[in-house]
Design a protein around this motif. Sequence first.
Motif, PDB file in Angstrom:
ATOM      1  N   GLN A  69       1.394  -7.278  -5.702  1.00 16.75           N
ATOM      2  CA  GLN A  69       0.558  -6.164  -6.146  1.00 16.75           C
ATOM      3  C   GLN A  69       0.955  -4.872  -5.447  1.00 16.75           C
ATOM      4  OE1 GLN A  69      -3.664  -6.813  -6.193  1.00 16.75           O
ATOM      5  NE2 GLN A  69      -3.504  -8.897  -6.969  1.00 16.75           N
ATOM      6  N   VAL A  70       0.660  -3.766  -6.118  1.00 16.38           N
ATOM      7  CA  VAL A  70       0.849  -2.428  -5.560  1.00 16.38           C
ATOM      8  C   VAL A  70      -0.477  -1.693  -5.661  1.00 16.38           C
ATOM      9  CG1 VAL A  70       1.948  -0.177  -5.892  1.00 16.38           C
ATOM     10  CG2 VAL A  70       3.304  -2.270  -6.111  1.00 16.38           C
ATOM     11  N   GLN A  71      -0.861  -1.012  -4.596  1.00 17.45           N
ATOM     12  CA  GLN A  71      -2.048  -0.173  -4.636  1.00 17.45           C
ATOM     13  C   GLN A  71      -1.768   1.106  -3.869  1.00 17.45           C
ATOM     14  OE1 GLN A  71      -5.772  -2.076  -3.811  1.00 17.45           O
ATOM     15  NE2 GLN A  71      -6.844  -0.162  -3.412  1.00 17.45           N
ATOM     16  N   ALA A  72      -1.789   2.216  -4.577  1.00 20.97           N
ATOM     17  CA  ALA A  72      -1.620   3.498  -3.908  1.00 20.97           C
ATOM     18  C   ALA A  72      -2.892   3.859  -3.155  1.00 20.97           C
ATOM     19  CB  ALA A  72      -1.274   4.587  -4.924  1.00 20.97           C
ATOM     20  N   VAL A  73      -2.736   4.702  -2.138  1.00 20.97           N
ATOM     21  CA  VAL A  73      -3.876   5.245  -1.400  1.00 20.97           C
ATOM     22  C   VAL A  73      -3.693   6.757  -1.415  1.00 20.97           C
ATOM     23  CG1 VAL A  73      -5.291   5.106   0.667  1.00 20.97           C
ATOM     24  CG2 VAL A  73      -3.799   3.195   0.063  1.00 20.97           C
ATOM     25  N   HIS A  74      -4.372   7.409  -2.353  1.00 23.23           N
ATOM     26  CA  HIS A  74      -4.097   8.817  -2.658  1.00 23.23           C
ATOM     27  C   HIS A  74      -5.022   9.814  -1.968  1.00 23.23           C
ATOM     28  CE1 HIS A  74      -1.034   7.987  -5.547  1.00 23.23           C
ATOM     29  NE2 HIS A  74      -1.820   7.450  -6.457  1.00 23.23           N
ATOM     30  N   GLY A  75      -5.999   9.350  -1.186  1.00 23.77           N
ATOM     31  CA  GLY A  75      -6.961  10.303  -0.665  1.00 23.77           C
ATOM     32  C   GLY A  75      -7.863  10.809  -1.775  1.00 23.77           C
ATOM     33  N   PRO A  76      -8.706  11.815  -1.513  1.00 21.32           N
ATOM     34  CA  PRO A  76      -9.660  12.270  -2.519  1.00 21.32           C
ATOM     35  C   PRO A  76      -9.087  13.206  -3.566  1.00 21.32           C
ATOM     36  CG  PRO A  76     -10.012  13.445  -0.476  1.00 21.32           C
ATOM     37  CD  PRO A  76      -8.962  12.417  -0.195  1.00 21.32           C
ATOM     38  N   GLU A  77      -7.980  13.913  -3.231  1.00 19.26           N
ATOM     39  CA  GLU A  77      -7.431  14.875  -4.194  1.00 19.26           C
ATOM     40  C   GLU A  77      -6.004  15.248  -3.815  1.00 19.26           C
ATOM     41  OE1 GLU A  77      -9.452  18.651  -4.066  1.00 19.26           O
ATOM     42  OE2 GLU A  77      -9.841  18.476  -1.913  1.00 19.26           O
TER      43      GLU A  77
ATOM     44  N   LEU B  15       0.859  -1.180   0.000  1.00 17.56           N
ATOM     45  CA  LEU B  15       0.000   0.000   0.000  1.00 17.56           C
ATOM     46  C   LEU B  15       0.900   1.237   0.000  1.00 17.56           C
ATOM     47  CD1 LEU B  15      -2.856  -0.770   2.566  1.00 17.56           C
ATOM     48  CD2 LEU B  15      -2.933  -0.906   0.065  1.00 17.56           C
ATOM     49  N   ARG B  16       0.922   1.931  -1.118  1.00 21.14           N
ATOM     50  CA  ARG B  16       1.759   3.134  -1.220  1.00 21.14           C
ATOM     51  C   ARG B  16       0.911   4.360  -0.872  1.00 21.14           C
ATOM     52  NH1 ARG B  16       5.050   1.488  -6.353  1.00 21.14           N
ATOM     53  NH2 ARG B  16       6.398  -0.126  -5.474  1.00 21.14           N
ATOM     54  N   CYS B  17       1.042   4.770   0.370  1.00 23.14           N
ATOM     55  CA  CYS B  17       0.164   5.800   0.918  1.00 23.14           C
ATOM     56  C   CYS B  17       0.660   7.200   0.574  1.00 23.14           C
ATOM     57  CB  CYS B  17       0.094   5.660   2.437  1.00 23.14           C
ATOM     58  SG  CYS B  17      -0.357   3.995   2.988  1.00 23.14           S
ATOM     59  N   GLY B  18      -0.294   8.115   0.441  1.00 25.02           N
ATOM     60  CA  GLY B  18       0.025   9.519   0.259  1.00 25.02           C
ATOM     61  C   GLY B  18       0.423  10.159   1.582  1.00 25.02           C
ATOM     62  N   TYR B  19       0.435  11.496   1.591  1.00 23.43           N
ATOM     63  CA  TYR B  19       0.858  12.262   2.761  1.00 23.43           C
ATOM     64  C   TYR B  19      -0.255  12.243   3.800  1.00 23.43           C
ATOM     65  CZ  TYR B  19       3.524  15.889   5.188  1.00 23.43           C
ATOM     66  OH  TYR B  19       4.276  16.588   6.099  1.00 23.43           O
ATOM     67  N   PHE B  20       0.051  11.751   4.992  1.00 24.30           N
ATOM     68  CA  PHE B  20      -0.967  11.595   6.022  1.00 24.30           C
ATOM     69  C   PHE B  20      -1.426  12.947   6.566  1.00 24.30           C
ATOM     70  CE2 PHE B  20      -0.113   7.031   7.767  1.00 24.30           C
ATOM     71  CZ  PHE B  20      -0.489   6.507   6.540  1.00 24.30           C
ATOM     72  N   ALA B  21      -2.738  13.125   6.679  1.00 23.85           N
ATOM     73  CA  ALA B  21      -3.281  14.338   7.288  1.00 23.85           C
ATOM     74  C   ALA B  21      -2.781  14.500   8.719  1.00 23.85           C
ATOM     75  CB  ALA B  21      -4.803  14.296   7.258  1.00 23.85           C
ATOM     76  N   THR B  22      -2.547  13.391   9.400  1.00 17.94           N
ATOM     77  CA  THR B  22      -2.093  13.448  10.791  1.00 17.94           C
ATOM     78  C   THR B  22      -0.713  14.074  10.946  1.00 17.94           C
ATOM     79  OG1 THR B  22      -1.438  11.135  10.489  1.00 17.94           O
ATOM     80  CG2 THR B  22      -3.489  11.541  11.668  1.00 17.94           C
ATOM     81  N   ASN B  23       0.038  14.185   9.848  1.00 19.51           N
ATOM     82  CA  ASN B  23       1.339  14.853   9.940  1.00 19.51           C
ATOM     83  C   ASN B  23       1.191  16.306  10.378  1.00 19.51           C
ATOM     84  OD1 ASN B  23       2.743  12.565   9.158  1.00 19.51           O
ATOM     85  ND2 ASN B  23       2.727  13.105   6.992  1.00 19.51           N
ATOM     86  N   LEU B  24       0.018  16.895  10.138  1.00 15.19           N
ATOM     87  CA  LEU B  24      -0.202  18.272  10.571  1.00 15.19           C
ATOM     88  C   LEU B  24      -0.150  18.403  12.095  1.00 15.19           C
ATOM     89  CD1 LEU B  24      -3.119  19.333   8.181  1.00 15.19           C
ATOM     90  CD2 LEU B  24      -0.769  20.198   8.144  1.00 15.19           C
ATOM     91  N   LEU B  25      -0.407  17.325  12.803  1.00 17.10           N
ATOM     92  CA  LEU B  25      -0.371  17.384  14.259  1.00 17.10           C
ATOM     93  C   LEU B  25       1.035  17.669  14.778  1.00 17.10           C
ATOM     94  CD1 LEU B  25      -2.738  14.389  15.095  1.00 17.10           C
ATOM     95  CD2 LEU B  25      -3.293  16.826  15.005  1.00 17.10           C
ATOM     96  N   GLY B  26       2.038  17.362  13.969  1.00 14.48           N
ATOM     97  CA  GLY B  26       3.405  17.673  14.355  1.00 14.48           C
ATOM     98  C   GLY B  26       3.763  19.134  14.164  1.00 14.48           C
ATOM     99  N   ASN B  27       2.850  19.908  13.580  1.00 16.55           N
ATOM    100  CA  ASN B  27       3.092  21.326  13.314  1.00 16.55           C
ATOM    101  C   ASN B  27       2.180  22.232  14.136  1.00 16.55           C
ATOM    102  OD1 ASN B  27       3.452  19.714  10.541  1.00 16.55           O
ATOM    103  ND2 ASN B  27       4.929  21.388  10.588  1.00 16.55           N
ATOM    104  N   LEU B  28       1.668  21.723  15.256  1.00 14.21           N
ATOM    105  CA  LEU B  28       0.690  22.489  16.022  1.00 14.21           C
ATOM    106  C   LEU B  28       1.219  23.850  16.462  1.00 14.21           C
ATOM    107  CD1 LEU B  28      -1.099  19.875  18.327  1.00 14.21           C
ATOM    108  CD2 LEU B  28      -2.078  21.202  16.452  1.00 14.21           C
ATOM    109  N   ALA B  29       2.445  23.885  16.936  1.00 18.14           N
ATOM    110  CA  ALA B  29       2.983  25.148  17.465  1.00 18.14           C
ATOM    111  C   ALA B  29       3.011  26.220  16.384  1.00 18.14           C
ATOM    112  CB  ALA B  29       4.374  24.925  18.044  1.00 18.14           C
TER     113      ALA B  29
END
Length: 295
Positions: free
Chosen positions: A196-204, A140-154
Amino acid sequence: MRIVVTTPTGNVGSRVVRLLLQAGGTPVLLLRHPGRLDPDVRDRCELVVADQRDGDAVVRATRGADALYWVDPPTGEDDPVAASARLGAVAARAVTENRIPRTVFQSSVGAEKRTGVGMIDGLARVETQLDATGATVLHLRCGYFATNLLGNLAELRQGTLTTTMPLDRPLPWVDPRDVGDVAAARLLSTAWSGRQVQAVHGPEDLTPLQVAEVVSASTGRRVTAVRVSDEDLRAQLRSAGMTDAQVEGFVGMSSGVRDDFVPEDPRTVLTTTPTTLASWVHQHLRPLLHEGRVE
């Protein structure tokens, strides 16, 4: 169906576990800290307390498995790429010795380059190791996780979103829960085989400028995207105590997909998942940015 799940308390793993339970199964959870599990979840699963770096323990935990969900956990080791390769060797050994019918590996967009993408190079090594077993495996080749924003809270609280990417460079943004949905569906299905390879790109795909606009609109706090140099990021990471190898692993994840990179698996109905960044931000990030704020 005996399904073994690693990192079951993570953003993706916890979603996989919940879906497997709702499907009527009793997943086997391989983890180091069972106390982090919700008691209601813990009582409905089979727990194996072990470190994924312990090859013998992983082989024992996966004996008789019909499917395996493998995630490389952070180890804190000096060289993250080498650490991933060692974990990959453990996974490949378990798949081979136990003849596990299906393995789903949580990889990342960029692993198809094989080298030059920082920490993602380690995931590419794991892909290669699992492929060499000749077993049925899905990356599963995942895109950029939305949760990464939690590391930028400050900095987000200060109204800034920093990035080393060009401000007009789009990237796939994905809710980790959606990755869990895809993973659980594949773990439960017996209708696929081979490598097999399957990307997970989110909606956009979204540029940093668009991400800042989404955060602003969804939280009511004005956020501006600002590009910083790789050297600026290196200095920041070193000041946080990272080793040189850790710093380069982190910086390389963005620099490796910055110029003329196109994911091997394109955006299709198979790779597009539903949860928008705006929805995730409103539910998860907005409350955190408003903590302590006087309206």
